[in-house]
Scaffold this motif. Structure first.
Motif, PDB file in Angstrom:
ATOM      1  N   LEU A 163     -44.255 -16.375  53.742  1.00 54.76           N
ATOM      2  CA  LEU A 163     -42.838 -16.053  53.616  1.00 54.76           C
ATOM      3  C   LEU A 163     -42.222 -16.834  52.456  1.00 54.76           C
ATOM      4  CD1 LEU A 163     -40.273 -14.660  54.705  1.00 54.76           C
ATOM      5  CD2 LEU A 163     -39.985 -16.629  56.212  1.00 54.76           C
ATOM      6  N   MET A 164     -42.549 -18.100  52.381  1.00 55.07           N
ATOM      7  CA  MET A 164     -42.021 -18.930  51.287  1.00 55.07           C
ATOM      8  C   MET A 164     -42.521 -18.431  49.929  1.00 55.07           C
ATOM      9  SD  MET A 164     -40.068 -20.909  52.726  1.00 55.07           S
ATOM     10  CE  MET A 164     -39.779 -20.805  54.473  1.00 55.07           C
ATOM     11  N   GLU A 165     -43.777 -18.028  49.866  1.00 56.90           N
ATOM     12  CA  GLU A 165     -44.315 -17.486  48.620  1.00 56.90           C
ATOM     13  C   GLU A 165     -43.575 -16.220  48.215  1.00 56.90           C
ATOM     14  OE1 GLU A 165     -48.499 -16.895  49.207  1.00 56.90           O
ATOM     15  OE2 GLU A 165     -48.949 -19.036  49.022  1.00 56.90           O
ATOM     16  N   GLY A 166     -43.126 -15.443  49.195  1.00 58.88           N
ATOM     17  CA  GLY A 166     -42.372 -14.223  48.897  1.00 58.88           C
ATOM     18  C   GLY A 166     -40.946 -14.508  48.462  1.00 58.88           C
ATOM     19  N   ILE A 167     -40.355 -15.591  48.941  1.00 60.38           N
ATOM     20  CA  ILE A 167     -38.966 -15.915  48.621  1.00 60.38           C
ATOM     21  C   ILE A 167     -38.837 -16.658  47.287  1.00 60.38           C
ATOM     22  CG2 ILE A 167     -36.993 -17.307  49.385  1.00 60.38           C
ATOM     23  CD1 ILE A 167     -37.632 -16.478  52.216  1.00 60.38           C
ATOM     24  N   LEU A 168     -39.859 -17.401  46.908  1.00 61.33           N
ATOM     25  CA  LEU A 168     -39.785 -18.177  45.665  1.00 61.33           C
ATOM     26  C   LEU A 168     -39.476 -17.330  44.429  1.00 61.33           C
ATOM     27  CD1 LEU A 168     -42.556 -20.877  46.151  1.00 61.33           C
ATOM     28  CD2 LEU A 168     -40.081 -21.214  46.066  1.00 61.33           C
ATOM     29  N   PRO A 169     -40.075 -16.158  44.245  1.00 63.33           N
ATOM     30  CA  PRO A 169     -39.710 -15.338  43.079  1.00 63.33           C
ATOM     31  C   PRO A 169     -38.234 -14.926  43.096  1.00 63.33           C
ATOM     32  CG  PRO A 169     -41.771 -14.553  44.000  1.00 63.33           C
ATOM     33  CD  PRO A 169     -41.229 -15.569  44.948  1.00 63.33           C
ATOM     34  N   ALA A 170     -37.689 -14.698  44.295  1.00 58.12           N
ATOM     35  CA  ALA A 170     -36.271 -14.347  44.373  1.00 58.12           C
ATOM     36  C   ALA A 170     -35.411 -15.523  43.933  1.00 58.12           C
ATOM     37  CB  ALA A 170     -35.927 -13.926  45.796  1.00 58.12           C
ATOM     38  N   LEU A 171     -35.798 -16.730  44.292  1.00 61.72           N
ATOM     39  CA  LEU A 171     -35.059 -17.915  43.841  1.00 61.72           C
ATOM     40  C   LEU A 171     -35.142 -18.057  42.325  1.00 61.72           C
ATOM     41  CD1 LEU A 171     -35.971 -20.562  46.569  1.00 61.72           C
ATOM     42  CD2 LEU A 171     -33.778 -19.439  46.216  1.00 61.72           C
ATOM     43  N   ASP A 172     -36.322 -17.794  41.761  1.00 65.73           N
ATOM     44  CA  ASP A 172     -36.469 -17.832  40.300  1.00 65.73           C
ATOM     45  C   ASP A 172     -35.532 -16.820  39.634  1.00 65.73           C
ATOM     46  OD1 ASP A 172     -38.383 -19.814  40.463  1.00 65.73           O
ATOM     47  OD2 ASP A 172     -40.085 -18.412  40.317  1.00 65.73           O
ATOM     48  N   ASN A 173     -35.445 -15.633  40.210  1.00 67.19           N
ATOM     49  CA  ASN A 173     -34.572 -14.597  39.654  1.00 67.19           C
ATOM     50  C   ASN A 173     -33.106 -15.005  39.746  1.00 67.19           C
ATOM     51  OD1 ASN A 173     -36.688 -12.970  38.913  1.00 67.19           O
ATOM     52  ND2 ASN A 173     -36.637 -11.771  40.817  1.00 67.19           N
ATOM     53  N   LEU A 174     -32.711 -15.666  40.822  1.00 64.76           N
ATOM     54  CA  LEU A 174     -31.332 -16.148  40.933  1.00 64.76           C
ATOM     55  C   LEU A 174     -31.030 -17.176  39.839  1.00 64.76           C
ATOM     56  CD1 LEU A 174     -30.744 -16.549  44.782  1.00 64.76           C
ATOM     57  CD2 LEU A 174     -29.527 -15.027  43.230  1.00 64.76           C
ATOM     58  N   GLU A 175     -31.974 -18.057  39.574  1.00 72.85           N
ATOM     59  CA  GLU A 175     -31.789 -19.052  38.514  1.00 72.85           C
ATOM     60  C   GLU A 175     -31.655 -18.362  37.150  1.00 72.85           C
ATOM     61  OE1 GLU A 175     -35.088 -21.736  38.965  1.00 72.85           O
ATOM     62  OE2 GLU A 175     -34.152 -22.769  40.654  1.00 72.85           O
ATOM     63  N   ARG A 176     -32.471 -17.342  36.915  1.00 75.18           N
ATOM     64  CA  ARG A 176     -32.383 -16.597  35.656  1.00 75.18           C
ATOM     65  C   ARG A 176     -31.025 -15.900  35.531  1.00 75.18           C
ATOM     66  NH1 ARG A 176     -37.531 -14.195  36.936  1.00 75.18           N
ATOM     67  NH2 ARG A 176     -39.093 -15.709  36.348  1.00 75.18           N
ATOM     68  N   ALA A 177     -30.579 -15.325  36.668  1.00 72.40           N
ATOM     69  CA  ALA A 177     -29.285 -14.628  36.649  1.00 72.40           C
ATOM     70  C   ALA A 177     -28.165 -15.603  36.310  1.00 72.40           C
ATOM     71  CB  ALA A 177     -29.033 -13.965  37.996  1.00 72.40           C
TER      72      ALA A 177
END
Length: 150
Positions: A86-100
């Motif tokens: 689950l954490m591995e799946g959420i980490l890319p979303a956190l990266d995308n939020l930082e990029r945004a």
């Protein structure tokens, strides 16, 4: 027959009776001895069976203790790594939020930020659905205790 002969015959009869009684007593003693030996053998056999059962019981107790320890280790392992995927799946979303957030200062400004957050939100929803979490419409819906939580 004279008296002597009669006395001899009587003595012989008494001696025969005494001999028979002695033989009967010997037979009883021999029978009792075999009964005692048979009982000793039965006792020895029962003691061996009891010792074997006790040994088996001790092994089963040890197996149960080993099983408990193994289950406890597995439980600790699963608890430590249960949410890893689950954490591995959420980490890319956190990266995308930082990029945004990084693009929010650019010329595109708010529109780029909004687009990035929308993409990240959809990515998070798909990740959570992959792990069995589904959104249930609850606003303006009647409370259903089988689907909703109070």
């Amino acid at each position: 027959m004279d008296e002597r002969e009669e006395t001899n015959v009587e003595r012989e009869g008494e001696e025969a009776e005494a001999g028979m009684e002695a033989e009967t007593e010997k037979e009883k003693a021999a029978g009792e001895a075999t009964d005692v030996e048979r009982l000793k053998e039965a006792l020895d056999s029962a003691e061996k069976d009891a010792a074997g059962a006790h040994e088996k019981f001790l092994r089963k107790c040890a197996d149960l203790e080993n099983y408990k320890k193994r289950v406890e280790k597995e439980k600790a392992y699963l608890m430590a790594f249960a949410n890893e995927k689950l954490m591995e799946g959420i980490l890319p979303a956190l990266d995308n939020l930082e990029r945004a957030l990084g693009h929010a200062d650019d010329e595109s400004g708010i529109e780029g930020l909004k687009e990035g957050v929308d993409l990240t939100l959809s990515q998070m929803h798909s990740t959570l659905e992959k792990f069995g979490l589904k959104e249930i419409k609850a606003v303006n819906e009647r409370f259903d205790p089988t689907r909703h939580e109070a």
